[in-house]
Motif scaffolding. Structure first.
Motif, PDB file in Angstrom:
ATOM      1  N   GLY A  69      26.682  47.136  46.657  1.00 51.25           N
ATOM      2  CA  GLY A  69      25.673  46.278  47.287  1.00 51.25           C
ATOM      3  C   GLY A  69      24.845  45.463  46.312  1.00 51.25           C
ATOM      4  N   MET A  70      25.322  45.353  45.083  1.00 49.97           N
ATOM      5  CA  MET A  70      24.568  44.668  44.022  1.00 49.97           C
ATOM      6  C   MET A  70      24.351  43.174  44.324  1.00 49.97           C
ATOM      7  N   CYS A  71      25.321  42.549  44.955  1.00 52.22           N
ATOM      8  CA  CYS A  71      25.171  41.133  45.298  1.00 52.22           C
ATOM      9  C   CYS A  71      24.622  41.065  46.719  1.00 52.22           C
ATOM     10  N   LEU A 123      31.953  42.375  32.121  1.00 51.35           N
ATOM     11  CA  LEU A 123      32.841  41.754  31.119  1.00 51.35           C
ATOM     12  C   LEU A 123      33.807  42.820  30.571  1.00 51.35           C
ATOM     13  N   GLY A 124      34.582  43.397  31.476  1.00 49.76           N
ATOM     14  CA  GLY A 124      35.583  44.387  31.086  1.00 49.76           C
ATOM     15  C   GLY A 124      36.909  43.690  30.814  1.00 49.76           C
ATOM     16  N   ARG A 125      38.010  44.418  31.012  1.00 47.72           N
ATOM     17  CA  ARG A 125      39.341  43.840  30.751  1.00 47.72           C
ATOM     18  C   ARG A 125      39.561  42.577  31.568  1.00 47.72           C
ATOM     19  N   ILE A 126      39.341  42.663  32.877  1.00 51.20           N
ATOM     20  CA  ILE A 126      39.606  41.507  33.742  1.00 51.20           C
ATOM     21  C   ILE A 126      38.537  40.431  33.541  1.00 51.20           C
ATOM     22  N   GLY A 127      37.286  40.834  33.391  1.00 52.31           N
ATOM     23  CA  GLY A 127      36.211  39.862  33.165  1.00 52.31           C
ATOM     24  C   GLY A 127      36.477  39.007  31.928  1.00 52.31           C
ATOM     25  N   LEU A 183      36.612  35.271  48.147  1.00 51.27           N
ATOM     26  CA  LEU A 183      36.701  36.734  48.111  1.00 51.27           C
ATOM     27  C   LEU A 183      38.160  37.174  48.163  1.00 51.27           C
ATOM     28  N   ASP A 184      38.567  37.988  47.200  1.00 57.49           N
ATOM     29  CA  ASP A 184      39.901  38.608  47.287  1.00 57.49           C
ATOM     30  C   ASP A 184      39.784  40.008  47.866  1.00 57.49           C
ATOM     31  N   VAL A 185      38.547  40.488  47.963  1.00 56.92           N
ATOM     32  CA  VAL A 185      38.284  41.861  48.403  1.00 56.92           C
ATOM     33  C   VAL A 185      37.128  41.831  49.397  1.00 56.92           C
ATOM     34  N   ASN A 237      34.488  36.940  44.161  1.00 63.96           N
ATOM     35  CA  ASN A 237      34.585  38.395  43.972  1.00 63.96           C
ATOM     36  C   ASN A 237      36.038  38.847  44.009  1.00 63.96           C
ATOM     37  N   THR A 238      36.496  39.406  42.876  1.00 66.87           N
ATOM     38  CA  THR A 238      37.842  40.011  42.843  1.00 66.87           C
ATOM     39  C   THR A 238      37.750  41.484  42.432  1.00 66.87           C
ATOM     40  N   SER A 239      36.579  42.107  42.621  1.00 62.81           N
ATOM     41  CA  SER A 239      36.468  43.516  42.207  1.00 62.81           C
ATOM     42  C   SER A 239      36.701  44.449  43.396  1.00 62.81           C
ATOM     43  N   PRO A 265      43.813  38.282  50.971  1.00 63.00           N
ATOM     44  CA  PRO A 265      44.038  39.682  51.357  1.00 63.00           C
ATOM     45  C   PRO A 265      44.303  40.623  50.170  1.00 63.00           C
ATOM     46  N   HIS A 266      43.374  40.711  49.244  1.00 60.72           N
ATOM     47  CA  HIS A 266      43.456  41.646  48.105  1.00 60.72           C
ATOM     48  C   HIS A 266      44.805  41.503  47.371  1.00 60.72           C
ATOM     49  N   ILE A 267      45.039  40.317  46.814  1.00 64.36           N
ATOM     50  CA  ILE A 267      46.327  40.043  46.157  1.00 64.36           C
ATOM     51  C   ILE A 267      46.182  39.846  44.646  1.00 64.36           C
ATOM     52  N   GLY A 275      26.089  43.812  32.663  1.00 63.99           N
ATOM     53  CA  GLY A 275      26.810  45.078  32.708  1.00 63.99           C
ATOM     54  C   GLY A 275      25.822  46.176  32.387  1.00 63.99           C
ATOM     55  N   SER A 276      26.334  47.386  32.133  1.00 58.60           N
ATOM     56  CA  SER A 276      25.392  48.464  31.851  1.00 58.60           C
ATOM     57  C   SER A 276      24.814  48.371  30.435  1.00 58.60           C
ATOM     58  N   ARG A 277      25.487  47.632  29.561  1.00 64.56           N
ATOM     59  CA  ARG A 277      24.967  47.459  28.195  1.00 64.56           C
ATOM     60  C   ARG A 277      25.619  46.226  27.566  1.00 64.56           C
ATOM     61  N   PRO A 278      24.960  45.638  26.543  1.00 64.04           N
ATOM     62  CA  PRO A 278      25.583  44.491  25.862  1.00 64.04           C
ATOM     63  C   PRO A 278      26.878  44.904  25.173  1.00 64.04           C
ATOM     64  N   LYS A 279      27.845  43.998  25.116  1.00 62.96           N
ATOM     65  CA  LYS A 279      29.124  44.277  24.451  1.00 62.96           C
ATOM     66  C   LYS A 279      29.406  43.151  23.471  1.00 62.96           C
ATOM     67  N   PRO A 280      28.710  43.128  22.331  1.00 60.94           N
ATOM     68  CA  PRO A 280      28.830  41.994  21.414  1.00 60.94           C
ATOM     69  C   PRO A 280      30.269  41.752  20.952  1.00 60.94           C
TER      70      PRO A 280
HETATM   71  P1  NDP Z   1      37.031  47.658  33.212  1.00 59.13           P
HETATM   72  O1  NDP Z   1      36.631  49.098  33.226  1.00 59.13           O
HETATM   73  O2  NDP Z   1      37.650  47.108  31.988  1.00 59.13           O
HETATM   74  O3  NDP Z   1      35.775  46.758  33.562  1.00 59.13           O
HETATM   75  C1  NDP Z   1      34.827  47.153  34.494  1.00 59.13           C
HETATM   76  C2  NDP Z   1      33.553  46.470  34.138  1.00 59.13           C
HETATM   77  O4  NDP Z   1      32.568  46.814  35.134  1.00 59.13           O
HETATM   78  C3  NDP Z   1      32.992  46.889  32.792  1.00 59.13           C
HETATM   79  O5  NDP Z   1      32.835  45.762  31.986  1.00 59.13           O
HETATM   80  C4  NDP Z   1      31.644  47.480  33.149  1.00 59.13           C
HETATM   81  O6  NDP Z   1      30.664  47.110  32.223  1.00 59.13           O
HETATM   82  C5  NDP Z   1      31.354  46.792  34.465  1.00 59.13           C
HETATM   83  N1  NDP Z   1      30.239  47.458  35.112  1.00 59.13           N
HETATM   84  C6  NDP Z   1      30.031  48.762  35.323  1.00 59.13           C
HETATM   85  N2  NDP Z   1      28.806  48.959  35.829  1.00 59.13           N
HETATM   86  C7  NDP Z   1      28.248  47.736  35.921  1.00 59.13           C
HETATM   87  C8  NDP Z   1      26.998  47.269  36.376  1.00 59.13           C
HETATM   88  N3  NDP Z   1      26.074  48.117  36.833  1.00 59.13           N
HETATM   89  N4  NDP Z   1      26.759  45.937  36.356  1.00 59.13           N
HETATM   90  C9  NDP Z   1      27.690  45.085  35.918  1.00 59.13           C
HETATM   91  N5  NDP Z   1      28.874  45.475  35.454  1.00 59.13           N
HETATM   92  C10 NDP Z   1      29.159  46.782  35.472  1.00 59.13           C
HETATM   93  O7  NDP Z   1      37.982  47.467  34.470  1.00 59.13           O
HETATM   94  P2  NDP Z   1      38.994  46.278  34.810  1.00 59.13           P
HETATM   95  O8  NDP Z   1      38.440  45.009  34.274  1.00 59.13           O
HETATM   96  O9  NDP Z   1      40.364  46.664  34.420  1.00 59.13           O
HETATM   97  O10 NDP Z   1      38.924  46.289  36.407  1.00 59.13           O
HETATM   98  C11 NDP Z   1      37.686  46.041  37.059  1.00 59.13           C
HETATM   99  C12 NDP Z   1      37.811  46.250  38.551  1.00 59.13           C
HETATM  100  O11 NDP Z   1      38.546  45.203  39.127  1.00 59.13           O
HETATM  101  C13 NDP Z   1      38.555  47.511  38.993  1.00 59.13           C
HETATM  102  O12 NDP Z   1      37.716  48.648  38.953  1.00 59.13           O
HETATM  103  C14 NDP Z   1      38.982  47.169  40.392  1.00 59.13           C
HETATM  104  O13 NDP Z   1      37.987  47.563  41.305  1.00 59.13           O
HETATM  105  C15 NDP Z   1      39.055  45.643  40.387  1.00 59.13           C
HETATM  106  N6  NDP Z   1      40.429  45.148  40.505  1.00 59.13           N
HETATM  107  C16 NDP Z   1      40.743  44.345  41.574  1.00 59.13           C
HETATM  108  C17 NDP Z   1      42.006  43.809  41.695  1.00 59.13           C
HETATM  109  C18 NDP Z   1      42.350  42.938  42.847  1.00 59.13           C
HETATM  110  O14 NDP Z   1      43.496  42.961  43.278  1.00 59.13           O
HETATM  111  N7  NDP Z   1      41.441  42.136  43.351  1.00 59.13           N
HETATM  112  C19 NDP Z   1      43.071  44.091  40.720  1.00 59.13           C
HETATM  113  C20 NDP Z   1      42.621  44.939  39.632  1.00 59.13           C
HETATM  114  C21 NDP Z   1      41.345  45.432  39.547  1.00 59.13           C
HETATM  115  P3  NDP Z   1      30.018  48.219  31.257  1.00 59.13           P
HETATM  116  O15 NDP Z   1      31.117  48.670  30.367  1.00 59.13           O
HETATM  117  O16 NDP Z   1      28.924  47.486  30.601  1.00 59.13           O
HETATM  118  O17 NDP Z   1      29.538  49.315  32.167  1.00 59.13           O
END
Ligand code: NDP
Ligand code: DGY
Length: 322
Positions: free
Chosen positions: A218-220, A155-159, A262-264, A236-238, A286-288, A178-183
Protein backbone atom coordinates in the motif's frame (compact mmCIF):
# COMPACT_ATOMS: atom_id res chain seq x y z
CA UNK A 1 11.46 -39.04 -2.35
CA UNK A 2 8.21 -37.56 -3.56
CA UNK A 3 7.53 -34.10 -4.90
CA UNK A 4 4.38 -32.21 -5.80
CA UNK A 5 4.29 -29.80 -8.77
CA UNK A 6 1.32 -27.43 -8.61
CA UNK A 7 0.94 -26.65 -12.35
CA UNK A 8 1.90 -27.62 -15.88
CA UNK A 9 5.36 -26.07 -16.34
CA UNK A 10 7.66 -25.73 -19.39
CA UNK A 11 8.75 -29.20 -20.53
CA UNK A 12 12.46 -28.42 -19.99
CA UNK A 13 11.85 -28.02 -16.26
CA UNK A 14 9.75 -31.14 -15.95
CA UNK A 15 12.34 -33.12 -17.93
CA UNK A 16 15.14 -31.95 -15.62
CA UNK A 17 13.11 -33.07 -12.64
CA UNK A 18 11.98 -36.44 -14.00
CA UNK A 19 15.31 -37.41 -15.62
CA UNK A 20 17.34 -36.82 -12.46
CA UNK A 21 16.10 -40.08 -10.96
CA UNK A 22 15.93 -38.46 -7.53
CA UNK A 23 12.19 -38.24 -6.93
CA UNK A 24 8.80 -39.39 -8.05
CA UNK A 25 6.55 -36.60 -9.29
CA UNK A 26 2.89 -35.93 -8.71
CA UNK A 27 1.65 -32.97 -10.74
CA UNK A 28 -1.45 -30.80 -11.18
CA UNK A 29 -1.13 -31.12 -14.97
CA UNK A 30 -3.18 -28.11 -16.04
CA UNK A 31 -2.62 -24.52 -17.19
CA UNK A 32 -5.25 -23.45 -14.67
CA UNK A 33 -4.53 -22.94 -10.95
CA UNK A 34 -4.90 -25.88 -8.64
CA UNK A 35 -8.02 -25.79 -6.43
CA UNK A 36 -7.10 -25.30 -2.79
CA UNK A 37 -8.50 -28.72 -1.77
CA UNK A 38 -6.34 -30.44 -4.42
CA UNK A 39 -3.28 -28.54 -3.23
CA UNK A 40 -3.86 -29.56 0.38
CA UNK A 41 -4.34 -33.20 -0.67
CA UNK A 42 -1.44 -33.13 -3.15
CA UNK A 43 1.25 -31.90 -0.73
CA UNK A 44 0.44 -34.48 1.96
CA UNK A 45 3.57 -36.45 2.82
CA UNK A 46 5.69 -34.88 0.05
CA UNK A 47 9.38 -34.09 0.53
CA UNK A 48 9.45 -31.30 -2.03
CA UNK A 49 7.03 -28.76 -3.47
CA UNK A 50 7.40 -26.88 -6.76
CA UNK A 51 4.90 -24.03 -6.68
CA UNK A 52 3.89 -20.85 -8.51
CA UNK A 53 3.34 -17.27 -7.36
CA UNK A 54 -0.42 -17.88 -7.53
CA UNK A 55 -0.22 -20.63 -4.87
CA UNK A 56 -0.56 -19.29 -1.33
CA UNK A 57 1.79 -21.43 0.72
CA UNK A 58 0.69 -20.73 4.28
CA UNK A 59 0.45 -22.58 7.59
CA UNK A 60 -2.52 -24.60 6.34
CA UNK A 61 -0.54 -25.95 3.38
CA UNK A 62 2.54 -26.61 5.51
CA UNK A 63 0.42 -28.47 8.06
CA UNK A 64 -1.19 -30.48 5.27
CA UNK A 65 2.26 -31.36 3.90
CA UNK A 66 3.50 -32.59 7.26
CA UNK A 67 7.01 -33.06 8.56
CA UNK A 68 8.38 -34.73 5.38
CA UNK A 69 8.40 -31.39 3.55
CA UNK A 70 11.96 -30.06 3.42
CA UNK A 71 12.16 -28.03 0.19
CA UNK A 72 9.90 -25.46 -1.46
CA UNK A 73 10.95 -24.29 -4.90
CA UNK A 74 8.98 -21.42 -6.37
CA UNK A 75 8.89 -20.63 -10.09
CA UNK A 76 9.28 -16.92 -9.36
CA UNK A 77 11.66 -14.38 -7.89
CA UNK A 78 8.84 -12.89 -5.81
CA UNK A 79 8.27 -14.77 -2.56
CA UNK A 80 5.37 -12.79 -1.09
CA UNK A 81 3.06 -15.80 -1.56
CA UNK A 82 5.16 -17.84 0.88
CA UNK A 83 4.69 -17.69 4.68
CA UNK A 84 8.43 -17.25 5.20
CA UNK A 85 8.42 -17.06 9.02
CA UNK A 86 6.45 -20.28 9.29
CA UNK A 87 8.65 -21.94 6.64
CA UNK A 88 11.83 -20.91 8.46
CA UNK A 89 10.47 -22.13 11.79
CA UNK A 90 10.01 -25.58 10.26
CA UNK A 91 13.53 -25.69 8.81
CA UNK A 92 12.25 -25.83 5.23
CA UNK A 93 14.64 -24.48 2.56
CA UNK A 94 13.38 -22.25 -0.26
CA UNK A 95 14.59 -21.99 -3.85
CA UNK A 96 13.55 -19.13 -6.19
CA UNK A 97 14.43 -17.74 -9.64
CA UNK A 98 16.31 -14.40 -9.45
CA UNK A 99 18.51 -12.95 -12.25
CA UNK A 100 17.35 -15.12 -15.16
CA UNK A 101 14.11 -13.12 -15.50
CA UNK A 102 15.61 -9.67 -14.91
CA UNK A 103 16.14 -8.78 -18.60
CA UNK A 104 12.70 -9.93 -19.74
CA UNK A 105 10.96 -8.11 -16.89
CA UNK A 106 12.94 -4.90 -17.40
CA UNK A 107 12.20 -5.03 -21.13
CA UNK A 108 8.46 -5.40 -20.43
CA UNK A 109 8.63 -2.56 -17.89
CA UNK A 110 10.08 -0.25 -20.55
CA UNK A 111 7.51 -1.43 -23.11
CA UNK A 112 4.71 -0.71 -20.63
CA UNK A 113 6.16 2.68 -19.78
CA UNK A 114 6.38 3.69 -23.44
CA UNK A 115 2.93 2.26 -24.25
CA UNK A 116 1.48 4.29 -21.37
CA UNK A 117 3.26 7.62 -21.82
CA UNK A 118 2.84 7.64 -25.62
CA UNK A 119 -0.73 6.29 -25.39
CA UNK A 120 -0.22 3.30 -27.68
CA UNK A 121 -3.29 1.17 -26.78
CA UNK A 122 -5.55 4.23 -27.05
CA UNK A 123 -4.02 5.17 -30.42
CA UNK A 124 -4.40 1.66 -31.83
CA UNK A 125 -8.05 1.72 -30.76
CA UNK A 126 -8.62 5.07 -32.51
CA UNK A 127 -7.25 3.65 -35.78
CA UNK A 128 -9.69 0.74 -35.53
CA UNK A 129 -12.78 2.70 -34.47
CA UNK A 130 -12.55 5.53 -37.01
CA UNK A 131 -11.42 8.11 -34.47
CA UNK A 132 -8.42 8.85 -36.72
CA UNK A 133 -9.92 11.53 -38.98
CA UNK A 134 -6.81 13.50 -39.91
CA UNK A 135 -3.41 14.55 -38.52
CA UNK A 136 -4.14 16.99 -35.66
CA UNK A 137 -1.46 18.99 -33.84
CA UNK A 138 -2.58 18.15 -30.30
CA UNK A 139 -4.27 14.79 -30.82
CA UNK A 140 -2.85 11.74 -29.00
CA UNK A 141 -0.01 13.73 -27.50
CA UNK A 142 1.73 12.20 -24.52
CA UNK A 143 4.93 12.58 -22.56
CA UNK A 144 8.46 11.63 -23.64
CA UNK A 145 11.50 10.51 -21.68
CA UNK A 146 13.91 13.04 -23.11
CA UNK A 147 15.16 15.45 -20.38
CA UNK A 148 12.93 13.76 -17.81
CA UNK A 149 13.42 12.73 -14.19
CA UNK A 150 12.75 9.04 -13.56
CA UNK A 151 12.10 7.74 -10.03
CA UNK A 152 12.72 4.05 -9.34
CA UNK A 153 11.08 2.53 -6.26
CA UNK A 154 13.40 -0.38 -5.45
CA UNK A 155 16.76 -0.19 -7.24
CA UNK A 156 17.26 -3.96 -7.11
CA UNK A 157 18.07 -6.31 -10.00
CA UNK A 158 15.04 -5.32 -12.08
CA UNK A 159 15.09 -1.66 -11.01
CA UNK A 160 18.69 -1.30 -12.19
CA UNK A 161 17.95 -3.12 -15.45
CA UNK A 162 15.04 -0.72 -16.09
CA UNK A 163 17.24 2.33 -15.42
CA UNK A 164 19.94 0.91 -17.73
CA UNK A 165 17.41 0.59 -20.56
CA UNK A 166 15.84 4.01 -19.98
CA UNK A 167 19.11 5.95 -19.81
CA UNK A 168 19.69 6.01 -23.62
CA UNK A 169 16.28 7.66 -24.08
CA UNK A 170 17.82 10.87 -22.75
CA UNK A 171 16.71 10.74 -19.12
CA UNK A 172 18.22 13.73 -17.33
CA UNK A 173 18.06 12.52 -13.74
CA UNK A 174 17.43 9.25 -11.89
CA UNK A 175 16.08 9.15 -8.33
CA UNK A 176 15.56 6.02 -6.27
CA UNK A 177 14.23 4.95 -2.92
CA UNK A 178 14.54 1.81 -0.84
CA UNK A 179 15.35 0.70 2.67
CA UNK A 180 18.87 2.15 2.41
CA UNK A 181 21.13 3.97 -0.08
CA UNK A 182 22.98 1.70 -2.52
CA UNK A 183 25.85 3.82 -3.85
CA UNK A 184 27.45 0.88 -5.71
CA UNK A 185 24.25 0.21 -7.67
CA UNK A 186 23.34 3.87 -8.12
CA UNK A 187 26.72 4.96 -9.46
CA UNK A 188 26.07 3.69 -13.01
CA UNK A 189 23.06 6.02 -13.29
CA UNK A 190 24.32 8.78 -10.97
CA UNK A 191 21.02 8.18 -9.23
CA UNK A 192 20.17 10.08 -6.05
CA UNK A 193 18.72 8.29 -3.03
CA UNK A 194 15.67 10.26 -1.85
CA UNK A 195 12.70 9.73 0.49
CA UNK A 196 9.55 8.37 -1.15
CA UNK A 197 7.74 11.74 -0.91
CA UNK A 198 10.51 13.59 -2.73
CA UNK A 199 10.63 10.89 -5.43
CA UNK A 200 6.88 11.38 -5.99
CA UNK A 201 7.22 15.17 -6.13
CA UNK A 202 10.18 15.36 -8.51
CA UNK A 203 9.71 12.43 -10.92
CA UNK A 204 8.16 12.69 -14.38
CA UNK A 205 8.03 8.90 -14.48
CA UNK A 206 7.75 6.59 -11.47
CA UNK A 207 8.67 2.92 -11.93
CA UNK A 208 7.80 0.51 -9.11
CA UNK A 209 10.20 -2.44 -9.12
CA UNK A 210 10.46 -3.34 -5.42
CA UNK A 211 9.46 -6.57 -3.73
CA UNK A 212 6.15 -6.80 -1.84
CA UNK A 213 6.81 -6.75 1.91
CA UNK A 214 4.86 -5.45 4.93
CA UNK A 215 6.78 -2.17 4.43
CA UNK A 216 5.93 -1.76 0.75
CA UNK A 217 2.28 -2.92 0.93
CA UNK A 218 0.00 0.00 0.00
CA UNK A 219 3.02 2.30 -0.28
CA UNK A 220 1.68 4.05 -3.38
CA UNK A 221 -1.42 5.60 -1.84
CA UNK A 222 -3.42 8.82 -1.81
CA UNK A 223 -0.62 10.80 -0.17
CA UNK A 224 1.90 9.46 -2.70
CA UNK A 225 -0.25 10.22 -5.77
CA UNK A 226 -1.20 13.67 -4.43
CA UNK A 227 2.50 14.56 -4.41
CA UNK A 228 3.05 13.52 -8.04
CA UNK A 229 2.93 16.06 -10.85
CA UNK A 230 -0.22 16.22 -12.98
CA UNK A 231 1.96 15.41 -16.00
CA UNK A 232 3.62 12.34 -14.44
CA UNK A 233 3.30 8.71 -15.46
CA UNK A 234 3.22 5.81 -12.98
CA UNK A 235 4.30 2.25 -13.82
CA UNK A 236 4.11 -0.86 -11.62
CA UNK A 237 5.73 -4.18 -12.52
CA UNK A 238 6.33 -5.43 -8.97
CA UNK A 239 3.18 -6.64 -7.19
CA UNK A 240 -0.33 -5.20 -7.25
CA UNK A 241 -0.54 -4.82 -3.47
CA UNK A 242 2.20 -2.17 -3.43
CA UNK A 243 -0.48 0.13 -4.85
CA UNK A 244 -3.72 1.26 -3.23
CA UNK A 245 -5.85 0.82 -6.35
CA UNK A 246 -8.78 2.98 -5.17
CA UNK A 247 -6.36 5.85 -4.57
CA UNK A 248 -4.78 5.25 -7.99
CA UNK A 249 -8.22 5.29 -9.63
CA UNK A 250 -9.05 8.64 -8.00
CA UNK A 251 -5.67 10.07 -9.04
CA UNK A 252 -6.27 9.03 -12.66
CA UNK A 253 -9.89 10.18 -12.83
CA UNK A 254 -9.22 13.54 -11.21
CA UNK A 255 -6.19 14.25 -13.38
CA UNK A 256 -3.90 14.24 -10.34
CA UNK A 257 -1.50 12.15 -12.44
CA UNK A 258 -1.37 11.76 -16.23
CA UNK A 259 -1.43 7.99 -16.70
CA UNK A 260 -0.61 4.62 -15.19
CA UNK A 261 0.66 1.32 -16.57
CA UNK A 262 0.22 -1.83 -14.49
CA UNK A 263 1.53 -5.32 -15.19
CA UNK A 264 0.36 -6.45 -11.75
CA UNK A 265 -2.94 -5.84 -9.97
CA UNK A 266 -5.04 -6.88 -6.99
CA UNK A 267 -6.62 -9.30 -7.55
CA UNK A 268 -5.19 -11.20 -10.51
CA UNK A 269 -6.92 -11.53 -12.84
CA UNK A 270 -8.54 -8.11 -12.45
CA UNK A 271 -12.33 -8.49 -12.89
CA UNK A 272 -13.33 -7.26 -16.34
CA UNK A 273 -15.75 -4.74 -14.79
CA UNK A 274 -13.07 -3.19 -12.57
CA UNK A 275 -13.20 0.65 -12.65
CA UNK A 276 -9.51 0.91 -13.65
CA UNK A 277 -10.34 -0.89 -16.91
CA UNK A 278 -12.76 1.89 -17.88
CA UNK A 279 -9.99 4.50 -17.97
CA UNK A 280 -8.22 5.47 -21.18
CA UNK A 281 -5.20 6.67 -19.22
CA UNK A 282 -4.63 3.30 -17.55
CA UNK A 283 -2.86 0.50 -19.42
CA UNK A 284 -3.20 -2.91 -17.79
CA UNK A 285 -1.31 -6.06 -18.73
CA UNK A 286 -1.91 -9.59 -17.37
CA UNK A 287 1.32 -10.06 -15.34
CA UNK A 288 3.56 -10.85 -18.34
CA UNK A 289 6.84 -9.33 -17.11
CA UNK A 290 8.87 -12.53 -17.46
CA UNK A 291 6.80 -14.00 -20.29
CA UNK A 292 9.31 -14.85 -22.98
CA UNK A 293 9.65 -18.50 -24.01
CA UNK A 294 13.35 -18.54 -23.13
CA UNK A 295 12.85 -16.94 -19.72
CA UNK A 296 9.99 -19.19 -18.67
CA UNK A 297 11.97 -22.21 -19.83
CA UNK A 298 15.01 -21.07 -17.82
CA UNK A 299 12.79 -20.42 -14.78
CA UNK A 300 11.40 -23.95 -14.96
CA UNK A 301 14.87 -25.50 -15.20
CA UNK A 302 16.22 -23.39 -12.34
CA UNK A 303 13.26 -24.21 -10.12
CA UNK A 304 13.70 -27.93 -10.92
CA UNK A 305 17.43 -27.75 -10.16
CA UNK A 306 16.78 -25.87 -6.91
CA UNK A 307 14.36 -28.59 -5.86
CA UNK A 308 16.71 -31.41 -6.82
CA UNK A 309 19.71 -29.87 -5.06
CA UNK A 310 17.61 -29.33 -1.95
CA UNK A 311 16.35 -32.91 -1.97
CA UNK A 312 19.93 -34.18 -2.24
CA UNK A 313 21.02 -31.94 0.63
CA UNK A 314 23.26 -29.90 -1.65
CA UNK A 315 23.50 -26.14 -2.04
CA UNK A 316 20.88 -24.83 -4.43
CA UNK A 317 21.73 -22.77 -7.54
CA UNK A 318 19.44 -20.04 -6.12
CA UNK A 319 18.48 -20.40 -2.49
CA UNK A 320 16.58 -17.72 -0.60
CA UNK A 321 18.41 -16.78 2.60
CA UNK A 322 15.79 -17.04 5.35
P1 NDP B 1 15.49 -7.47 -5.76
O1 NDP B 1 15.49 -8.14 -4.43
O2 NDP B 1 16.76 -7.40 -6.52
O3 NDP B 1 14.94 -5.99 -5.61
C1 NDP B 1 13.91 -5.68 -4.74
C2 NDP B 1 14.07 -4.24 -4.38
O4 NDP B 1 12.97 -3.88 -3.52
C3 NDP B 1 15.34 -3.94 -3.62
O5 NDP B 1 16.07 -2.97 -4.31
C4 NDP B 1 14.84 -3.39 -2.30
O6 NDP B 1 15.61 -2.31 -1.87
C5 NDP B 1 13.47 -2.89 -2.69
N1 NDP B 1 12.71 -2.59 -1.49
C6 NDP B 1 12.53 -3.34 -0.39
N2 NDP B 1 11.88 -2.64 0.54
C7 NDP B 1 11.66 -1.42 0.00
C8 NDP B 1 11.02 -0.25 0.46
N3 NDP B 1 10.49 -0.20 1.68
N4 NDP B 1 10.95 0.82 -0.37
C9 NDP B 1 11.47 0.76 -1.60
N5 NDP B 1 12.10 -0.31 -2.07
C10 NDP B 1 12.18 -1.40 -1.29
O7 NDP B 1 14.36 -8.20 -6.61
P2 NDP B 1 14.11 -8.19 -8.19
O8 NDP B 1 14.51 -6.87 -8.73
O9 NDP B 1 14.69 -9.41 -8.79
O10 NDP B 1 12.52 -8.35 -8.22
C11 NDP B 1 11.70 -7.36 -7.61
C12 NDP B 1 10.25 -7.78 -7.63
O11 NDP B 1 9.73 -7.69 -8.93
C13 NDP B 1 9.96 -9.22 -7.21
O12 NDP B 1 9.94 -9.36 -5.80
C14 NDP B 1 8.62 -9.49 -7.83
O13 NDP B 1 7.60 -9.14 -6.92
C15 NDP B 1 8.56 -8.52 -9.01
N6 NDP B 1 8.61 -9.21 -10.30
C16 NDP B 1 7.55 -9.04 -11.16
C17 NDP B 1 7.58 -9.63 -12.41
C18 NDP B 1 6.44 -9.44 -13.35
O14 NDP B 1 6.17 -10.36 -14.12
N7 NDP B 1 5.79 -8.31 -13.37
C19 NDP B 1 8.69 -10.47 -12.86
C20 NDP B 1 9.75 -10.57 -11.87
C21 NDP B 1 9.69 -9.95 -10.65
P3 NDP B 1 16.53 -2.45 -0.56
O15 NDP B 1 17.58 -3.45 -0.91
O16 NDP B 1 17.01 -1.08 -0.34
O17 NDP B 1 15.62 -2.95 0.52
C1 DGY C 1 8.11 -13.32 -10.37
O1 DGY C 1 8.99 -14.11 -10.74
O2 DGY C 1 8.01 -12.94 -9.20
C2 DGY C 1 7.17 -12.78 -11.40
O3 DGY C 1 6.12 -12.10 -10.88
C3 DGY C 1 6.80 -13.74 -12.47
O4 DGY C 1 7.93 -14.06 -13.19
Amino acid sequence: MQVFVTRRIPREGLAALSQAGVCSIQQWDSDEPIPRSELLAGVAGKHGLLCLLSDRIDKEVLDAAGSNLKIISTLSVGVDHLALEEIKKRGIRVGYTPDILTDATAELSVALLLATCRRLPESVEEVKNGGWTTWKPLWMCGYGLSDSTVGIIGLGRIGQAVARRLKPFGVKKFLYTGSRPKPESAMEFQADFVPLAKLAEESDFVAVTCSLTPDTKGMCNKDFFSRMKKTSVFINTSRGAVVNQEDLYQALVSGQIAAAGLDVTTPEPLPTDHPLLSLKNCVILPHIGSATYATRSAMSVLSANNLLAGLKGESMPSELQL
